[in-house]
Design a protein around this motif. Structure first.
Motif, PDB file in Angstrom:
ATOM      1  N   HIS A  47      59.909 128.535  11.353  1.00  0.00           N
ATOM      2  CA  HIS A  47      59.323 128.575  12.699  1.00  0.00           C
ATOM      3  C   HIS A  47      58.318 129.725  12.794  1.00  0.00           C
ATOM      4  O   HIS A  47      57.236 129.566  13.374  1.00  0.00           O
ATOM      5  N   ARG A  50      55.122 128.693  10.881  1.00  0.00           N
ATOM      6  CA  ARG A  50      54.370 127.649  11.582  1.00  0.00           C
ATOM      7  C   ARG A  50      53.665 128.180  12.824  1.00  0.00           C
ATOM      8  O   ARG A  50      52.668 127.620  13.271  1.00  0.00           O
ATOM      9  N   ASN A  51      54.215 129.252  13.396  1.00  0.00           N
ATOM     10  CA  ASN A  51      53.662 129.809  14.627  1.00  0.00           C
ATOM     11  C   ASN A  51      53.084 131.203  14.419  1.00  0.00           C
ATOM     12  O   ASN A  51      52.985 131.986  15.362  1.00  0.00           O
TER      13      ASN A  51
END
Length: 194
Positions: A47, A50-51
């Motif tokens: 996460h 991806r961010n």
């Protein structure tokens, strides 16, 4: 967060105790450790990757946890290339290898551990130790600290949340080295040259 992590681990512990009764308490703990590592690395840290560029503006639960952790180490919100590279290795190498090692432990038969289990155990543990060394070393060598000095952030977050990935891997390397050395000694004693 404790429930999100704790409940599946308790369920896996119960499953391991009933479906793999031959596993020692230590092996069940090691199995759960690698499941925890693999899950955190492949999901939670993915996460982050991806961010990476939008984490500061995201409002979802996982991003909020990363922003809270970043109070102890601003590199996580400052888009540090070092953190990105370390997290990439963790997500794409250490995470899957952790899950593979957990699977090897689950598959082992009574009084018979696979060589792959101990190779995975040693590889993952050494990668965790190396990552911790680079992570903390780069902070301690930095001209300006990226960490807040308040005890709740410095000790509570930065040190305490990373300490298990130093202590447990040291134990696993020592344990794995002992098993491998014992196996090599037995093989040599029985005349095997491979």
């Amino acid at each position: 967060m404790t429930l999100i992590i704790g409940l599946p681990l308790v369920a896996l512990h119960i499953a391991a105790k009933h479906r793999r009764p031959h596993l020692s308490t230590a092996d069940r703990f090691i199995f759960l450790w690698f499941v925890l590592c693999g899950s955190l690395h492949c999901l939670f840290e993915l996460h982050y990757l991806r961010n990476f560029h939008t984490l500061a503006s995201n409002a979802d639960f996982a991003s909020s946890l990363w922003k809270e952790y970043a109070k102890s180490d601003s590199r996580y919100l400052a888009q540090s290339p070092l953190v990105y590279v370390l997290e990439s290795i963790t997500v794409f190498v250490v995470g899957p290898l952790s899950l593979f090692t957990a699977w090897c432990i689950w598959q082992q038969r009574q009084n018979h551990s696979s060589a792959a289990r101990f190779l995975g155990q040693m590889a993952v543990s050494l990668m965790h130790l190396y990552s911790a060394l680079v992570y903390f070393g780069s902070e301690f060598l930095a001209k300006q600290s990226n960490c807040r000095p308040e005890p709740v952030y410095y000790v509570g977050y930065l040190i305490s949340m990373n300490l298990p990935w130093i202590i447990v891997p040291i134990w696993l390397v020592v344990q794995g080295f002992g098993v491998i050395a014992h196996a090599m000694k037995n093989a040599k004693r029985h005349g095997r040259k491979d």
